[in-house]
Design an enzyme around this catalytic site. Structure first.
Site, PDB file in Angstrom:
ATOM      1  N   GLY A  18       1.089  -1.454   0.224  1.00  0.00           N
ATOM      2  CA  GLY A  18       0.003  -0.350  -0.509  1.00  0.00           C
ATOM      3  C   GLY A  18       1.053   1.064   0.199  1.00  0.00           C
ATOM      4  N   MET A  22      -1.399   7.141   1.595  1.00  0.00           N
ATOM      5  CA  MET A  22      -1.390   8.534   2.519  1.00  0.00           C
ATOM      6  C   MET A  22      -0.529   7.954   3.433  1.00  0.00           C
ATOM      7  SD  MET A  22      -2.944  11.434   4.902  1.00  0.00           S
ATOM      8  CE  MET A  22      -3.754  10.195   5.838  1.00  0.00           C
ATOM      9  N   LEU A 112      -1.466  -2.437  10.023  1.00  0.00           N
ATOM     10  CA  LEU A 112      -2.404  -1.119  10.253  1.00  0.00           C
ATOM     11  C   LEU A 112      -3.479  -1.170  10.301  1.00  0.00           C
ATOM     12  CD1 LEU A 112      -0.173   1.426   9.074  1.00  0.00           C
ATOM     13  CD2 LEU A 112      -2.602   2.047   8.603  1.00  0.00           C
ATOM     14  N   SER A 114      -7.699   1.155  12.744  1.00  0.00           N
ATOM     15  CA  SER A 114      -8.045   2.379  12.924  1.00  0.00           C
ATOM     16  C   SER A 114      -8.763   2.851  14.117  1.00  0.00           C
ATOM     17  CB  SER A 114      -9.099   2.352  11.415  1.00  0.00           C
ATOM     18  OG  SER A 114      -9.526   3.208  12.256  1.00  0.00           O
ATOM     19  N   SER A 115      -8.952   3.380  14.602  1.00  0.00           N
ATOM     20  CA  SER A 115      -9.069   3.947  15.959  1.00  0.00           C
ATOM     21  C   SER A 115     -10.526   3.876  16.124  1.00  0.00           C
ATOM     22  CB  SER A 115      -9.104   5.304  16.309  1.00  0.00           C
ATOM     23  OG  SER A 115      -9.525   6.034  15.715  1.00  0.00           O
ATOM     24  N   CYS A 116     -11.486   3.237  14.700  1.00  0.00           N
ATOM     25  CA  CYS A 116     -12.901   2.740  14.727  1.00  0.00           C
ATOM     26  C   CYS A 116     -13.549   1.265  15.489  1.00  0.00           C
ATOM     27  CB  CYS A 116     -13.584   3.989  12.977  1.00  0.00           C
ATOM     28  SG  CYS A 116     -12.938   2.275  12.456  1.00  0.00           S
ATOM     29  N   TYR A 143     -16.071  -1.520   8.005  1.00  0.00           N
ATOM     30  CA  TYR A 143     -14.081  -0.827   8.109  1.00  0.00           C
ATOM     31  C   TYR A 143     -14.114  -2.202   9.283  1.00  0.00           C
ATOM     32  CZ  TYR A 143      -9.313   1.650   7.578  1.00  0.00           C
ATOM     33  OH  TYR A 143      -8.793   1.931   8.042  1.00  0.00           O
ATOM     34  N   LYS A 147     -10.912  -4.332  10.895  1.00  0.00           N
ATOM     35  CA  LYS A 147     -10.084  -4.339  11.146  1.00  0.00           C
ATOM     36  C   LYS A 147      -9.608  -5.064  11.966  1.00  0.00           C
ATOM     37  CE  LYS A 147      -7.381  -1.401   7.777  1.00  0.00           C
ATOM     38  NZ  LYS A 147      -5.858  -1.481   7.419  1.00  0.00           N
ATOM     39  N   ASN A 172      -6.788   9.719  14.266  1.00  0.00           N
ATOM     40  CA  ASN A 172      -7.823  10.054  13.367  1.00  0.00           C
ATOM     41  C   ASN A 172      -5.785  10.664  12.045  1.00  0.00           C
ATOM     42  OD1 ASN A 172     -10.168   9.961  14.181  1.00  0.00           O
ATOM     43  ND2 ASN A 172     -11.376  11.323  12.997  1.00  0.00           N
ATOM     44  N   HIS A 186     -11.842  11.667   4.483  1.00  0.00           N
ATOM     45  CA  HIS A 186     -11.676  12.466   5.826  1.00  0.00           C
ATOM     46  C   HIS A 186     -12.258  13.620   5.833  1.00  0.00           C
ATOM     47  CE1 HIS A 186     -10.079   8.025   6.532  1.00  0.00           C
ATOM     48  NE2 HIS A 186     -11.022   8.526   7.460  1.00  0.00           N
ATOM     49  N   ASP A 276     -22.965  13.527  12.098  1.00  0.00           N
ATOM     50  CA  ASP A 276     -21.765  13.480  13.562  1.00  0.00           C
ATOM     51  C   ASP A 276     -20.409  12.087  13.344  1.00  0.00           C
ATOM     52  OD1 ASP A 276     -21.762  16.017  14.129  1.00  0.00           O
ATOM     53  OD2 ASP A 276     -23.024  15.737  15.641  1.00  0.00           O
TER      54      ASP A 276
HETATM   55  P1  GDP Z   1     -14.716   9.404  11.540  1.00  0.00           P
HETATM   56  O1  GDP Z   1     -13.400  10.066  12.525  1.00  0.00           O
HETATM   57  O2  GDP Z   1     -14.566   8.298  11.006  1.00  0.00           O
HETATM   58  O3  GDP Z   1     -15.630   9.823  11.777  1.00  0.00           O
HETATM   59  O4  GDP Z   1     -14.249   9.928   9.882  1.00  0.00           O
HETATM   60  P2  GDP Z   1     -14.149  11.579   9.157  1.00  0.00           P
HETATM   61  O5  GDP Z   1     -13.095  12.158   8.913  1.00  0.00           O
HETATM   62  O6  GDP Z   1     -15.048  11.155   8.001  1.00  0.00           O
HETATM   63  O7  GDP Z   1     -14.889  12.948   9.803  1.00  0.00           O
HETATM   64  C1  GDP Z   1     -14.931  13.474  11.008  1.00  0.00           C
HETATM   65  C2  GDP Z   1     -15.895  14.062  11.568  1.00  0.00           C
HETATM   66  O8  GDP Z   1     -16.218  15.279  11.067  1.00  0.00           O
HETATM   67  C3  GDP Z   1     -17.149  13.864  11.976  1.00  0.00           C
HETATM   68  O9  GDP Z   1     -17.950  14.345  12.543  1.00  0.00           O
HETATM   69  C4  GDP Z   1     -18.224  14.247  10.640  1.00  0.00           C
HETATM   70  O10 GDP Z   1     -19.570  14.893  10.380  1.00  0.00           O
HETATM   71  C5  GDP Z   1     -17.179  15.707  10.420  1.00  0.00           C
HETATM   72  N1  GDP Z   1     -17.169  16.357   9.283  1.00  0.00           N
HETATM   73  C6  GDP Z   1     -17.288  17.508   8.935  1.00  0.00           C
HETATM   74  N2  GDP Z   1     -17.328  18.366   7.762  1.00  0.00           N
HETATM   75  C7  GDP Z   1     -17.131  16.797   6.836  1.00  0.00           C
HETATM   76  C8  GDP Z   1     -16.425  16.229   6.261  1.00  0.00           C
HETATM   77  O11 GDP Z   1     -16.522  17.366   4.629  1.00  0.00           O
HETATM   78  N3  GDP Z   1     -16.534  15.434   5.017  1.00  0.00           N
HETATM   79  C9  GDP Z   1     -16.259  14.108   6.566  1.00  0.00           C
HETATM   80  N4  GDP Z   1     -15.567  13.403   5.572  1.00  0.00           N
HETATM   81  N5  GDP Z   1     -16.360  14.754   7.234  1.00  0.00           N
HETATM   82  C10 GDP Z   1     -16.590  15.841   7.403  1.00  0.00           C
END
Ligand code: GDP
Length: 324
Positions: A18, A22, A112, A114-116, A143, A147, A172, A186, A276
């Site tokens: 990979g 990133m 690798l 992930s925190s999720c 996902y 993982k 993240n 993300h 969210d």
């Molecule tokens: P997560 O940490 O697995 O939820 O991954 P994300 O990076 O996709 O989202 C993180 C947080 O950022 C969440 O609460 C989303 O709702 C918020 N967020 C705000 N704007 C955006 C956007 O444009 N794209 C994404 N992916 N998340 C967003």
């Protein structure tokens, strides 16, 4: 502490699966300052989801170390919309790379995660022991389950065969080489792109998904790559190990920091019709700290590098594919 173990990378052949993603590309950059031989395979040359060609490739190239950074990744929307890809592609990659690594006698493998993988309502900050103590966040469970299976594979190979396979859980990440797909990225890449476009268009306002209240921890990918190399050299255990920055902020504050770096001066509108995700996700990284690793990059510095990278690419990096 448990898991301390010294491994010398000098002269070792290290396969980064990979390497165009990133994390993989940051690991390749970081390994350049180690005295080792870095191996990579182009996607056109090798489909890592298929075990037979992967095994043949490993037999021919004989790595002693494997960093498994190949994954189908994406943000909250991609996870929701592409459940088959997120579950099946990641499971296929794990089975193929981890099992084939065992078969060729790889000395150390870093998987690798992930925190999720942790439960939606895990106790914060989230210690590694929270794994499988409650239900997952539904927007990314495809996902997360893949993982979790990958980390269990590493534990299983260690238990049954004594393989030195470790699992690392990043918080993240953001930084160079991110994916700027408008829907599937993300939050860091999504906001860099959207705010940049709003700045060029002189838009008076721009949307941020969700309520702005979720709390997230962000780590620069160069710091994470440094942690991976550190752990390859200093850690061996069946327990996964968390890697975070400790810097937690609300999505609203994070969005303000991105707007600052991009130079967007309009209004940020929170679109609560968008998900969210999990309310809070802060890793407990005390184990990696105790081993002697710490992050170096302040958020504002890392975001400036990420924005420069986005500008340099001209917004071209918009893949939704496997990072291989
Ligand atoms: P997560 O940490 O697995 O939820 O991954 P994300 O990076 O996709 O989202 C993180 C947080 O950022 C969440 O609460 C989303 O709702 C918020 N967020 C705000 N704007 C955006 C956007 O444009 N794209 C994404 N992916 N998340 C967003």
């Amino acid at each position: 502490m448990a898991g301390v173990s010294t491994y010398d990378l000098t002269g070792k052949r290290v396969f980064v699966a990979g390497h165009r993603g990133m994390v993989g590309s940051a690991v390749v950059r970081r390994l350049a300052s180690e005295n080792c031989i870095v191996l990579t395979a182009d996607r056109r040359e090798l489909d890592l989801t298929r075990e037979e060609p992967t095994l043949k490739w490993l037999e021919a190239n004989r790595p002693e170390v494997v960093v498994h950074a190949a994954a189908k990744v994406g943000g909250i929307a991609a996870n929701n919309n592409l459940p088959v890809d997120f579950l099946c592609d990641n499971l296929a990659l794990e089975l193929s790379v981890i099992r084939a690594s065992h078969m060729v006698g790889v000395q150390r493998l870093l998987f690798l995660g992930s925190s999720c993988i942790y439960p939606k309502h895990a106790k914060q900050p989230i210690a590694e022991s929270e794994l499988l103590t409650g239900p997952l966040e539904p927007t990314n469970e495809w996902y997360a389950i893949a993982k979790i299976a990958g980390l269990k594979m590493c534990q299983a190979f260690r238990r049954q065969y004594g393989d030195d396979f470790i699992s690392v859980m990043p918080t993240n990440l953001y930084g160079r080489g991110d994916n700027y797909h408008p829907d599937h990225s993300h939050v860091p890449a999504a906001l860099i792109r959207r705010f940049h476009e709003a700045k060029l268009a002189k838009a008076p306002s721009v949307a941020v998904w969700g309520t702005g209240t979720p709390l997230r921890e962000f780590l620069n990918v160069e710091d994470f790559a440094d942690a991976c190399v550190f752990l390859l050299k200093n850690y061996s255990s069946d327990l996964p190990i968390n890697v975070g920055s400790g810097d937690e902020l609300s999505i609203a504050d994070f969005a303000a920091a991105v707007a600052d770096v991009v130079g967007y001066e309009g209004k940020l509108i929170f679109d609560a019709s968008k998900p969210d995700g999990t309310p809070r996700k802060l890793l407990d990284s005390s184990r990696v700290r105790e081993l002697g690793w710490a992050p170096k990059t302040p958020l504002s510095v890392g975001l400036a590098v990420a924005y420069a990278d986005f500008l340099e690419m001209g917004g071209r990096n918009m893949r939704v594919g496997v990072q291989a």
